[in-house]
Design an enzyme around this catalytic site. Structure first.
Site, PDB file in Angstrom:
ATOM      1  N   ALA A 320      37.423  56.552  30.467  1.00 45.86           N
ATOM      2  CA  ALA A 320      38.755  56.027  30.188  1.00 45.86           C
ATOM      3  C   ALA A 320      39.265  55.195  31.353  1.00 45.86           C
ATOM      4  CB  ALA A 320      39.723  57.172  29.899  1.00 45.86           C
ATOM      5  N   TRP A 323      37.574  51.949  31.239  1.00 48.67           N
ATOM      6  CA  TRP A 323      38.110  51.162  30.124  1.00 48.67           C
ATOM      7  C   TRP A 323      39.335  50.368  30.572  1.00 48.67           C
ATOM      8  CZ3 TRP A 323      42.994  51.658  27.805  1.00 48.67           C
ATOM      9  CH2 TRP A 323      43.184  50.907  26.642  1.00 48.67           C
ATOM     10  N   HIS A 324      40.135  50.952  31.467  1.00 47.79           N
ATOM     11  CA  HIS A 324      41.339  50.263  31.912  1.00 47.79           C
ATOM     12  C   HIS A 324      41.014  49.029  32.741  1.00 47.79           C
ATOM     13  CE1 HIS A 324      43.548  53.956  30.769  1.00 47.79           C
ATOM     14  NE2 HIS A 324      44.601  53.161  30.731  1.00 47.79           N
ATOM     15  N   GLY A 325      39.939  49.041  33.481  1.00 48.19           N
ATOM     16  CA  GLY A 325      39.635  47.880  34.307  1.00 48.19           C
ATOM     17  C   GLY A 325      38.282  48.005  34.977  1.00 48.19           C
ATOM     18  N   PHE A 474      44.429  44.392  30.073  1.00 49.11           N
ATOM     19  CA  PHE A 474      43.427  45.384  29.686  1.00 49.11           C
ATOM     20  C   PHE A 474      42.897  45.149  28.274  1.00 49.11           C
ATOM     21  CE2 PHE A 474      46.200  48.009  32.634  1.00 49.11           C
ATOM     22  CZ  PHE A 474      45.448  47.666  33.728  1.00 49.11           C
TER      23      PHE A 474
END
Length: 474
Positions: A320, A323-325, A474
């Site tokens: 996760a 996934w954000h960056g 994002f």
């Protein structure tokens, strides 16, 4: 500048006006929504439309393969190929350069000289949200939750301009059935109240905290005392909440005016007394996605594994975070939350194994849990906001070794930060819901006067320039 917000409002108003003209023609309504969404996306960079079209085509074909393959193996293969194609697009645009640079850096530390070509392309707007929505569609078709949608319906849902850039993460089974509704705002007063609340959060609160506290402290922590840097970390926690929840309010309000209901995404997250509770209140559609498509299926397969089972929350939160960056700071952000979840889960299992009940929920214990949770979440926010790992360490070093002066913390900044956190503890969302309900019961004239007055307040209190929403990246 306010241009991104104005652009969003412009596309909404044009779309709303045209939809009213074709309200009794279902196909025309879909075409209008799709055209508006593609035009909105192209207004950022028209070349990104190729990505949207590719994802629509890939998932349209894959969903039919998943649903109509005559064998279980064929359905599974179509699912794997569809998800693989979605992840390949995400990985190419968002993660290729990150991993290439990480490999080159690691080899350099080992004394091996290497060179890897980099793509160096701009990150397409909202690609992470598009990917998660597409994957949820294929998995739900495979599970029999939904059926393959017509191409036009799928395209409208996946491209919907209200959610395409920053969520909430919607599912085909939630939004596509709503396309058959006549585009009529069921509660225009409440929808306008949501939009205005979101604008106030973003234009006034988030912009003020960013310009007066957060940006300077994170850019040059050595110029501030330990207390001031620590305050900036807490201020960023307040900032990202009003920024992201503000966008969600606007998206949900706009969708409501177009006749769509979008899921809630925030529920007073800083009321949480544990990290697990925090994730049931923060970015709720992401948490639900992680639960339904990662944690639950992986838990059923590996939950009893001696190593993977206990570490499963950590592995999922690392994913996760990434996934954000595409940066190590985001990996650390996910790791902090993951380790906290592992520790909380281990404590629950220990108590269950020893037959120890949960201690009485006294005020003192709850306050302590709130305080500990806030510190864990704030530490993770520090890494989330920092431009690099070295910048994050500089912040931590200043907090640990700097002086304790508070001269650069203004009363207004302190009141703003304390207010954002404190209002969640006294159930302010319930107050906001009552305001929305009141707005829905009033007539068109009071609504118009209230709308004009609220926009004037936002315009007067807001700064001259407003940065884009944080989650646009994002």
């Amino acid at each position: 500048m306010l241009f991104p917000t104005i652009r969003f409002a412009l596309f909404f108003m044009v779309t709303w006006g045209v939809l009213l003209g074709v309200r009794d023609r279902p196909v025309a309504r879909r075409v209008v929504l799709l055209g508006a969404s593609w035009a909105f996306y192209a207004s950022w960079d028209w070349r990104w439309l190729a990505l949207v079209w590719s994802m629509i085509g890939i998932n349209h074909v894959a969903a039919r393969g998943v649903a109509w393959s005559p064998t279980a193996g064929g359905r599974r293969l179509a699912l794997v190929l569809g998800i693989g194609a979605d992840l390949a697009l995400l990985g190419t645009f968002k993660y290729y350069d990150f991993f290439a640079e990480s490999v080159v850096g690691t080899l350099d530390l080992l004394g091996v000289q290497a060179s890897v070509p980099l793509l160096q392309v701009a990150l397409p707007l909202g690609i992470s949200f598009l990917t998660f929505q597409a994957i949820s569609y294929l998995v739900e078709v495979h599970r029999g939750v939904t059926v393959p949608a017509p191409l036009l319906d799928e395209a409208v849902w996946l491209s919907f301009f209200a959610t395409v850039v920053s969520g909430p993460i919607t599912r085909a089974s939630e939004l596509i059935p709503q396309l058959d509704r006549v585009p009529r705002a069921t509660d225009p007063g409440a929808s306008f109240a949501l939009v205005l609340r979101g604008l106030f959060k973003k234009v006034v609160l988030a912009s003020y905290l960013a310009s007066s506290v957060v940006d300077e402290a994170f850019a040059s922590p050595a110029a501030f005392s330990a207390t001031e840097v620590l305050f900036a970390v807490y201020a960023y926690g307040a900032l990202i909440y009003v920024d992201f929840s503000g966008y969600t309010d606007i998206a949900r309000g706009v969708a409501g005016l177009l006749g769509f209901h979008l899921p809630e995404n925030f529920d007073a997250p800083y009321r949480a007394a544990s990290v697990q509770e925090f994730w049931t209140r923060w970015h709720m559609t992401l948490t639900r996605w992680l639960r339904d498509f990662l944690f639950t299926p992986l838990g059923l397969r590996y939950g009893r594994h001696r190593i993977i089972g206990p570490l499963l929350p950590l592995l999922i939160m690392l994913a996760a975070g990434l996934w954000h960056g595409a940066a190590w700071t985001f990996v650390v952000f996910g790791g902090i939350h993951g380790l906290a979840l592992v520790a909380e889960r281990a404590d629950r299992l220990r108590r269950r194994r020893l037959g120890i009940g949960r201690p009485p929920d006294t005020l003192g214990r709850r306050v302590l849990r709130h305080v500990v949770t806030l510190q864990v979440v704030s530490l993770a926010w520090l890494f989330f906001r920092a431009e690099s790992m070295s910048a994050a360490w500089a912040m931590l070093h200043r907090i640990a070794t700097g002086p304790l002066a508070t001269g650069q913390i203004t009363a207004l900044a302190a009141l703003t930060v304390v207010g954002i956190y404190g209002l969640q503890l006294v159930r302010a969302p319930a107050v906001a819901e009552r305001v929305q309900a009141w707005a829905g019961r009033t007539g068109p004239v009071p609504q118009a006067v209230g709308l004009a007055g609220a926009l004037t307040v936002v315009d007067v209190l807001g700064p001259a320039g407003v940065a884009p929403f944080i989650y646009f990246g994002f």
